[in-house]
Design an enzyme around this catalytic site. Structure first.
Site, PDB file in Angstrom:
ATOM      1  N   TYR A  33     -31.206  -2.216  16.477  1.00  0.00           N
ATOM      2  CA  TYR A  33     -30.579  -3.449  15.924  1.00  0.00           C
ATOM      3  C   TYR A  33     -31.231  -4.590  17.210  1.00  0.00           C
ATOM      4  O   TYR A  33     -30.681  -3.878  18.837  1.00  0.00           O
ATOM      5  CB  TYR A  33     -29.848  -3.728  15.575  1.00  0.00           C
ATOM      6  CG  TYR A  33     -28.727  -4.359  15.634  1.00  0.00           C
ATOM      7  CD1 TYR A  33     -27.572  -3.092  16.633  1.00  0.00           C
ATOM      8  CD2 TYR A  33     -27.511  -5.253  16.598  1.00  0.00           C
ATOM      9  CE1 TYR A  33     -26.549  -2.829  17.214  1.00  0.00           C
ATOM     10  CE2 TYR A  33     -26.788  -5.694  17.585  1.00  0.00           C
ATOM     11  CZ  TYR A  33     -26.039  -4.801  17.805  1.00  0.00           C
ATOM     12  OH  TYR A  33     -25.412  -4.468  18.085  1.00  0.00           O
ATOM     13  N   ARG A  52     -36.137  -4.518  25.359  1.00  0.00           N
ATOM     14  CA  ARG A  52     -34.999  -3.411  24.950  1.00  0.00           C
ATOM     15  C   ARG A  52     -35.283  -2.851  23.110  1.00  0.00           C
ATOM     16  O   ARG A  52     -34.759  -1.963  23.152  1.00  0.00           O
ATOM     17  CB  ARG A  52     -33.623  -4.265  25.054  1.00  0.00           C
ATOM     18  CG  ARG A  52     -32.516  -3.473  24.395  1.00  0.00           C
ATOM     19  CD  ARG A  52     -30.950  -4.267  25.209  1.00  0.00           C
ATOM     20  NE  ARG A  52     -30.892  -5.465  24.204  1.00  0.00           N
ATOM     21  CZ  ARG A  52     -29.968  -6.408  24.129  1.00  0.00           C
ATOM     22  NH1 ARG A  52     -29.289  -6.684  24.825  1.00  0.00           N
ATOM     23  NH2 ARG A  52     -29.776  -7.019  23.425  1.00  0.00           N
ATOM     24  N   ARG A 100     -30.629  12.851   2.332  1.00  0.00           N
ATOM     25  CA  ARG A 100     -30.130  13.736   3.760  1.00  0.00           C
ATOM     26  C   ARG A 100     -30.078  14.320   3.824  1.00  0.00           C
ATOM     27  O   ARG A 100     -29.423  15.722   3.466  1.00  0.00           O
ATOM     28  CB  ARG A 100     -28.303  12.912   3.084  1.00  0.00           C
ATOM     29  CG  ARG A 100     -27.620  12.882   4.055  1.00  0.00           C
ATOM     30  CD  ARG A 100     -25.901  12.381   3.774  1.00  0.00           C
ATOM     31  NE  ARG A 100     -24.876  12.864   4.512  1.00  0.00           N
ATOM     32  CZ  ARG A 100     -24.538  13.881   5.295  1.00  0.00           C
ATOM     33  NH1 ARG A 100     -24.644  14.810   4.826  1.00  0.00           N
ATOM     34  NH2 ARG A 100     -23.909  13.617   6.340  1.00  0.00           N
ATOM     35  N   HIS A 102     -28.948  15.760   8.710  1.00  0.00           N
ATOM     36  CA  HIS A 102     -29.004  15.725   9.923  1.00  0.00           C
ATOM     37  C   HIS A 102     -30.633  15.019  10.395  1.00  0.00           C
ATOM     38  O   HIS A 102     -30.340  14.289  11.472  1.00  0.00           O
ATOM     39  CB  HIS A 102     -28.464  16.217  10.615  1.00  0.00           C
ATOM     40  CG  HIS A 102     -27.002  15.844  10.030  1.00  0.00           C
ATOM     41  ND1 HIS A 102     -26.001  15.984   8.761  1.00  0.00           N
ATOM     42  CD2 HIS A 102     -25.477  15.410  10.624  1.00  0.00           C
ATOM     43  CE1 HIS A 102     -24.934  16.184   8.747  1.00  0.00           C
ATOM     44  NE2 HIS A 102     -24.524  15.814   9.509  1.00  0.00           N
ATOM     45  N   LYS A 148     -29.407   0.196  21.585  1.00  0.00           N
ATOM     46  CA  LYS A 148     -28.146  -0.505  20.860  1.00  0.00           C
ATOM     47  C   LYS A 148     -28.489  -0.462  19.270  1.00  0.00           C
ATOM     48  O   LYS A 148     -29.264  -0.885  18.404  1.00  0.00           O
ATOM     49  CB  LYS A 148     -28.383  -2.040  20.823  1.00  0.00           C
ATOM     50  CG  LYS A 148     -28.025  -3.534  20.443  1.00  0.00           C
ATOM     51  CD  LYS A 148     -28.562  -4.792  20.960  1.00  0.00           C
ATOM     52  CE  LYS A 148     -27.608  -5.791  20.531  1.00  0.00           C
ATOM     53  NZ  LYS A 148     -26.822  -5.872  20.953  1.00  0.00           N
ATOM     54  N   GLU A 180     -16.493  -2.875  28.935  1.00  0.00           N
ATOM     55  CA  GLU A 180     -17.032  -3.842  28.728  1.00  0.00           C
ATOM     56  C   GLU A 180     -16.308  -4.845  27.229  1.00  0.00           C
ATOM     57  O   GLU A 180     -15.923  -4.667  27.290  1.00  0.00           O
ATOM     58  CB  GLU A 180     -18.750  -4.554  28.120  1.00  0.00           C
ATOM     59  CG  GLU A 180     -18.853  -2.858  26.877  1.00  0.00           C
ATOM     60  CD  GLU A 180     -20.125  -2.921  26.385  1.00  0.00           C
ATOM     61  OE1 GLU A 180     -21.324  -3.690  26.249  1.00  0.00           O
ATOM     62  OE2 GLU A 180     -20.867  -1.881  26.304  1.00  0.00           O
ATOM     63  N   LEU A 204     -23.756  -1.827  27.327  1.00  0.00           N
ATOM     64  CA  LEU A 204     -24.922  -2.488  26.814  1.00  0.00           C
ATOM     65  C   LEU A 204     -25.688  -3.225  28.038  1.00  0.00           C
ATOM     66  O   LEU A 204     -24.570  -4.010  28.123  1.00  0.00           O
ATOM     67  CB  LEU A 204     -24.891  -3.329  25.589  1.00  0.00           C
ATOM     68  CG  LEU A 204     -26.272  -3.464  24.951  1.00  0.00           C
ATOM     69  CD1 LEU A 204     -26.771  -2.406  24.108  1.00  0.00           C
ATOM     70  CD2 LEU A 204     -26.295  -4.188  24.101  1.00  0.00           C
TER      71      LEU A 204
HETATM   72  N1  PDD Z   1     -24.010  -8.189  20.959  1.00  0.00           N
HETATM   73  N2  PDD Z   1     -22.076  -5.252  24.546  1.00  0.00           N
HETATM   74  C1  PDD Z   1     -22.255  -4.926  23.601  1.00  0.00           C
HETATM   75  C2  PDD Z   1     -21.459  -3.437  23.342  1.00  0.00           C
HETATM   76  C3  PDD Z   1     -22.713  -6.148  22.853  1.00  0.00           C
HETATM   77  O1  PDD Z   1     -23.085  -5.746  21.598  1.00  0.00           O
HETATM   78  C4  PDD Z   1     -23.011  -7.126  23.145  1.00  0.00           C
HETATM   79  C5  PDD Z   1     -24.088  -7.921  22.208  1.00  0.00           C
HETATM   80  C6  PDD Z   1     -23.577  -7.620  24.503  1.00  0.00           C
HETATM   81  C7  PDD Z   1     -24.657  -8.795  25.216  1.00  0.00           C
HETATM   82  O2  PDD Z   1     -25.707  -8.526  25.612  1.00  0.00           O
HETATM   83  P1  PDD Z   1     -26.474  -9.551  25.035  1.00  0.00           P
HETATM   84  O3  PDD Z   1     -26.526 -10.655  26.322  1.00  0.00           O
HETATM   85  O4  PDD Z   1     -27.898  -9.361  24.973  1.00  0.00           O
HETATM   86  O5  PDD Z   1     -26.411 -10.396  23.860  1.00  0.00           O
HETATM   87  C8  PDD Z   1     -22.964  -6.331  25.673  1.00  0.00           C
HETATM   88  C9  PDD Z   1     -24.564  -8.804  19.999  1.00  0.00           C
HETATM   89  C10 PDD Z   1     -24.927 -10.171  20.261  1.00  0.00           C
HETATM   90  C11 PDD Z   1     -24.242  -8.336  18.467  1.00  0.00           C
HETATM   91  O6  PDD Z   1     -23.685  -7.167  18.890  1.00  0.00           O
HETATM   92  O7  PDD Z   1     -23.753  -9.557  17.805  1.00  0.00           O
END
Ligand code: PDD
Length: 287
Positions: A33, A52, A100, A102, A148, A180, A204
């Site tokens: 996503y 990305r 379903r 895997h 992501k 993070e 991320l």
């Molecule tokens: N979140 N780290 C994590 C675990 C994240 O889920 C996100 C983003 C970031 C920051 O990434 P960016 O600057 O590209 O938004 C760092 C998004 C916004 C979300 O899950 O809603």
């Protein structure tokens, strides 16, 4: 105006927007996503988000045939149809619908959905003055959080702890190391330098993170991309976090302990101003 969503090429009423129960995103979190900020009707950093997204699809071997141009048009069409100048667009692409099992299905086209929700970015500008609080939680996530994916249970549970503690975010700890936040990247400032965890498999690679690194470089603010510990964060002069939906927010307390003097610091403020100037440059948005 009714809320609208995008499902596999169709713009439909949000309430009627559905995927099959055997969507692999639902069953396996086999989906990637993106979340993009839209200000003044314009998508911030669209190109980096697209890069990305494509990288994440490639990492998981999800084959998606739509080219960038048509996809960008579909996203913009959905934003325009919803009619909010300031909003967030959520994009999710799963490996598709299949009975379903895997292992990957032979021939299932990806399921692509997009939703839009109104967003108050002016609130983020106001929070530059007040700052926000974070708590810490163990990082229980899988080993490839650089991709992501919608497999966010570790993030969800940590965020809920933060919410219940009256904090904005949970910083995720691997031993003593701050990786993070549950949905944001983490930063500290010490002796005039900004410090943030390097990219790799443990964080991320945030789009806002990238913008801040570039803006800091242009402003000749020294940057260290290295892991830092909770003890370092508690002893830092300043701290902040970044993401698409937070932009840049000062962290004024960690686990109930003040960072610095407990107020947003000068380097954080400066970077916040630079980031909002970049937002204005790209989108024309002003608070
Ligand atoms: N979140 N780290 C994590 C675990 C994240 O889920 C996100 C983003 C970031 C920051 O990434 P960016 O600057 O590209 O938004 C760092 C998004 C916004 C979300 O899950 O809603």
């Amino acid at each position: 105006m009714p809320q609208l969503a995008y499902v596999n090429g169709h713009i439909v009423h949000h309430a009627a927007a559905m995927l099959h129960v055997e969507d692999r995103g639902t069953q396996f979190a086999d989906a990637v996503y993106e979340v993009c900020a839209v200000l003044n009707g314009r998508i911030l950093d669209w190109q980096p988000h697209l890069v990305r997204l494509r990288r994440n699809l490639a990492e998981l071997g999800i084959v998606w045939s739509m080219a960038d141009g048509p996809f960008g048009l579909q996203a913009r069409r959905l934003i325009a149809a919803n009619g909010h100048a300031d909003c967030i667009i959520y994009i999710q692409i799963s490996r598709g619908t299949a009975r379903r099992d895997h292992a990957f299905p032979d021939a299932a086209p990806p399921n692509v959905v997009m939703t839009v929700r109104r967003f108050d970015f002016a609130q983020r500008v106001r929070q530059l003055d007040t700052g926000i609080k974070v708590v810490t939680q163990p990082d229980t996530r899988w080993g490839r959080v650089d991709i992501k994916t919608t497999g966010l249970l570790g993030n969800v549970l940590a965020k809920q702890v933060a919410r219940e503690a009256g904090a904005f975010e949970a910083w995720l700890l691997d031993g003593e190391t701050v990786r993070e936040g549950s949905s944001t990247n983490a930063w500290i400032v010490k002796g005039g330098r900004i410090i943030t965890h390097p990219t790799g498999t443990h964080i991320l690679p945030g789009i806002a993170r990238d913008s801040i690194l570039r803006l800091a470089g242009e402003a000749q603010i020294l940057v260290e991309e290295r892991p830092f510990t909770l003890a370092e964060a508690l002893a830092a002069d300043e701290a902040f976090l970044s993401s698409t939906t937070s932009l840049l927010l000062p962290v004024v307390a960690i686990d109930g302990e003040k960072v610095g003097d407990g107020r947003p610091g000068p380097i954080t403020r400066r970077l916040g101003e630079l980031l909002w100037a970049e937002v204005a440059r790209q989108t024309g948005w002003r608070a």
